[in-house]
Write a protein that holds these residues in place. Structure first.
Motif, PDB file in Angstrom:
ATOM      1  N   ILE A 261      -1.937  -2.226   6.987  1.00 46.99           N
ATOM      2  CA  ILE A 261      -1.786  -3.681   7.052  1.00 46.99           C
ATOM      3  C   ILE A 261      -0.676  -4.071   6.080  1.00 46.99           C
ATOM      4  CG2 ILE A 261      -2.928  -5.907   6.753  1.00 46.99           C
ATOM      5  CD1 ILE A 261      -5.585  -4.412   7.274  1.00 46.99           C
ATOM      6  N   SER A 262       0.467  -4.441   6.631  1.00 45.98           N
ATOM      7  CA  SER A 262       1.651  -4.671   5.805  1.00 45.98           C
ATOM      8  C   SER A 262       1.807  -6.141   5.418  1.00 45.98           C
ATOM      9  CB  SER A 262       2.900  -4.215   6.561  1.00 45.98           C
ATOM     10  OG  SER A 262       4.066  -4.673   5.910  1.00 45.98           O
ATOM     11  N   TYR A 263       2.320  -6.365   4.212  1.00 40.46           N
ATOM     12  CA  TYR A 263       2.666  -7.706   3.769  1.00 40.46           C
ATOM     13  C   TYR A 263       4.179  -7.920   3.782  1.00 40.46           C
ATOM     14  CZ  TYR A 263      -2.188  -8.353   2.476  1.00 40.46           C
ATOM     15  OH  TYR A 263      -3.569  -8.475   2.528  1.00 40.46           O
ATOM     16  N   ASP A 264       4.836  -7.236   4.698  1.00 38.72           N
ATOM     17  CA  ASP A 264       6.262  -7.472   4.908  1.00 38.72           C
ATOM     18  C   ASP A 264       6.470  -8.798   5.625  1.00 38.72           C
ATOM     19  OD1 ASP A 264       8.254  -5.048   4.335  1.00 38.72           O
ATOM     20  OD2 ASP A 264       6.287  -4.210   4.850  1.00 38.72           O
ATOM     21  N   THR A 265       7.620  -9.402   5.377  1.00 37.35           N
ATOM     22  CA  THR A 265       8.020 -10.600   6.114  1.00 37.35           C
ATOM     23  C   THR A 265       9.190 -10.311   7.046  1.00 37.35           C
ATOM     24  OG1 THR A 265       9.478 -11.262   4.292  1.00 37.35           O
ATOM     25  CG2 THR A 265       7.234 -12.150   4.279  1.00 37.35           C
ATOM     26  N   ASP A 266       9.904  -9.233   6.767  1.00 38.59           N
ATOM     27  CA  ASP A 266      11.046  -8.821   7.582  1.00 38.59           C
ATOM     28  C   ASP A 266      10.587  -7.755   8.571  1.00 38.59           C
ATOM     29  OD1 ASP A 266      13.341  -7.404   8.550  1.00 38.59           O
ATOM     30  OD2 ASP A 266      14.522  -8.218   6.882  1.00 38.59           O
ATOM     31  N   ARG A 267      10.523  -8.099   9.848  1.00 32.41           N
ATOM     32  CA  ARG A 267      10.005  -7.192  10.861  1.00 32.41           C
ATOM     33  C   ARG A 267      10.811  -5.899  10.931  1.00 32.41           C
ATOM     34  NH1 ARG A 267      10.843  -6.376  16.368  1.00 32.41           N
ATOM     35  NH2 ARG A 267       8.961  -5.764  17.539  1.00 32.41           N
TER      36      ARG A 267
ATOM     37  N   SER B 264       0.822  -6.326  11.010  1.00 24.71           N
ATOM     38  CA  SER B 264       1.286  -7.241   9.967  1.00 24.71           C
ATOM     39  C   SER B 264       1.225  -8.676  10.472  1.00 24.71           C
ATOM     40  CB  SER B 264       2.723  -6.906   9.551  1.00 24.71           C
ATOM     41  OG  SER B 264       3.188  -7.813   8.565  1.00 24.71           O
ATOM     42  N   GLU B 265       1.008  -9.610   9.526  1.00 23.07           N
ATOM     43  CA  GLU B 265       1.116 -11.031   9.851  1.00 23.07           C
ATOM     44  C   GLU B 265       2.558 -11.506   9.734  1.00 23.07           C
ATOM     45  OE1 GLU B 265      -2.256 -13.542   8.227  1.00 23.07           O
ATOM     46  OE2 GLU B 265      -2.636 -11.683   7.106  1.00 23.07           O
ATOM     47  N   LEU B 266       3.404 -10.683   9.103  1.00 28.76           N
ATOM     48  CA  LEU B 266       4.805 -11.021   8.849  1.00 28.76           C
ATOM     49  C   LEU B 266       4.928 -12.369   8.136  1.00 28.76           C
ATOM     50  CD1 LEU B 266       6.515  -9.740  12.133  1.00 28.76           C
ATOM     51  CD2 LEU B 266       6.573  -8.698   9.846  1.00 28.76           C
ATOM     52  N   LYS B 267       4.019 -12.555   7.178  1.00 27.44           N
ATOM     53  CA  LYS B 267       4.041 -13.738   6.322  1.00 27.44           C
ATOM     54  C   LYS B 267       3.997 -13.294   4.869  1.00 27.44           C
ATOM     55  CE  LYS B 267       1.567 -16.602   9.699  1.00 27.44           C
ATOM     56  NZ  LYS B 267       0.315 -17.367   9.968  1.00 27.44           N
ATOM     57  N   LYS B 268       4.432 -14.159   3.985  1.00 25.69           N
ATOM     58  CA  LYS B 268       4.489 -13.811   2.576  1.00 25.69           C
ATOM     59  C   LYS B 268       3.084 -13.618   2.009  1.00 25.69           C
ATOM     60  CE  LYS B 268       6.786 -15.070  -1.732  1.00 25.69           C
ATOM     61  NZ  LYS B 268       7.646 -16.068  -2.416  1.00 25.69           N
ATOM     62  N   TRP B 269       2.911 -12.523   1.296  1.00 27.92           N
ATOM     63  CA  TRP B 269       1.624 -12.177   0.690  1.00 27.92           C
ATOM     64  C   TRP B 269       1.135 -13.306  -0.214  1.00 27.92           C
ATOM     65  CZ3 TRP B 269       1.156  -8.535  -4.068  1.00 27.92           C
ATOM     66  CH2 TRP B 269      -0.201  -8.239  -4.321  1.00 27.92           C
ATOM     67  N   LYS B 270      -0.130 -13.684  -0.036  1.00 24.44           N
ATOM     68  CA  LYS B 270      -0.801 -14.740  -0.807  1.00 24.44           C
ATOM     69  C   LYS B 270      -0.220 -16.135  -0.559  1.00 24.44           C
ATOM     70  CE  LYS B 270      -2.194 -11.786  -4.692  1.00 24.44           C
ATOM     71  NZ  LYS B 270      -2.220 -11.645  -6.161  1.00 24.44           N
ATOM     72  N   ASN B 271       0.675 -16.235   0.388  1.00 27.61           N
ATOM     73  CA  ASN B 271       1.261 -17.546   0.685  1.00 27.61           C
ATOM     74  C   ASN B 271       1.376 -17.685   2.207  1.00 27.61           C
ATOM     75  OD1 ASN B 271       2.484 -20.023   0.480  1.00 27.61           O
ATOM     76  ND2 ASN B 271       4.510 -19.212  -0.024  1.00 27.61           N
TER      77      ASN B 271
END
Length: 299
Positions: free
Chosen positions: A97-103, A122-129
């Motif tokens: 489960i990745s916390y990357d934002t850049d696919r 991945s949700e491709l969203k910023k971790w904790k935000n």
């Protein structure tokens, strides 16, 4: 000397355990406790396929929370790959489960650079935000890892991959003796003995050097009785008995011979297991279930 070595190994083990406890105390204090129902989620793979945790009921699941931009995560990848290769055939599924934002950076990291060939989402969203899994699983540090049991409950939450390995290895501990296991073979002990006598092959190179040993193998028997996932756990009491021929070799050649003999014996043990007919499946509450067995193959 043996006593000193034993004490040294014990000290190393205790030190590693203390380090694991220290890491979890520092970074993993809020993680879900053992016995907690694992929160369900649905996340997308890189090709936008939905992956839902509850669909994995019936198998153990490793959840690996990470990111390509995280140095500690990248440091753990080789060990995670080892765990995947070792336990993927033992009713253990892996989900990254990745916390990357850049696919593109995410895909390039797990597929091209590190070849992490297990399910990645991945949700491709910023971790904790904007991410949700960090809240569901109290992920305040990465890498964070969870082991989930077949009923969907937490076995372990940790930030230390060594603790994850210990938990996975504990799942592999044998619960039946060899005699109890072979009673499930067609014809019981007698049938098992006849099968081994009829199918045992002494590899030519190992025979040349009179290599002997006991190969401890692990394999699964499905609810239908089919054998799969044969692998070698270790080799015990290995010895090369043609010392006259072996002792004439230099040290480098002796190592080559030893390695080749070991490889031949292990490959032959796996071949013998993979050729076995269907076993009588194990049962739980009167119903057939998949089981994992350990047996020695003698040479």
């Amino acid at each position: 000397m043996k006593k000193i070595l034993f004490l040294a190994l014990m000290l190393l083990s205790l030190t590693a355990s203390a380090q694991s406890d220290s890491l979890d105390e520092k970074y993993g204090r809020d993680l879900l406790k053992a016995g907690t129902k694992a929160p369900d989620f649905t996340l997308k793979t890189a090709d936008r396929k939905d992956i839902t945790l509850s669909e994995y009921r019936g198998s153990y699941v490793v959840l690996d929370f990470w990111a390509s931009w995280c140095p500690d995560c990248r440091k753990d990848i080789p060990q995670m790959k080892e765990l995947f290769n070792e336990f993927k055939d033992q009713n253990v599924s892996f989900i990254g489960i990745s916390y990357d934002t850049d696919r593109d950076a995410w895909i390039n990291c797990y597929w091209n650079n590190y070849k992490m060939y297990w399910t990645q989402v991945s949700e491709l969203k910023k971790w904790k935000n904007g991410t949700t899994t960090d809240k569901l699983y109290k992920v305040n540090w990465i890498p964070t890892m969870y082991l989930i049991d077949p009923e969907g409950k937490v076995v372990l939450g940790t930030v230390d991959i060594n603790r994850l390995r210990q938990a996975l290895e504990k799942l592999s501990e044998p619960t039946l003796t060899t005699d109890q296991i072979v009673e499930l073979f067609p014809g019981g002990k007698e049938g098992f003995g006849k099968y081994m006598d009829d199918n045992r092959f002494y590899p030519p190179f190992a025979r040349k050097y009179k290599a002997k040993g006991r190969v401890i193998c692990r394999f699964q028997v499905s609810y239908s009785g089919k054998v799969s996932g044969a692998s070698v756990v270790r080799v015990e009491d290995f010895k090369i008995n043609n010392t006259k021929k072996f002792n004439k070799l230099d040290a480098a050649r002796q190592k080559q011979v030893t390695d080749k003999c070991l490889t031949e014996l292990q490959n032959e043990a796996i071949r013998e297991i993979n050729r076995m007919p269907n076993w009588k499946p194990a049962t739980k509450d009167g119903r057939p279930v998949q089981a994992q067995y350990f047996i020695p193959i003698e040479f």
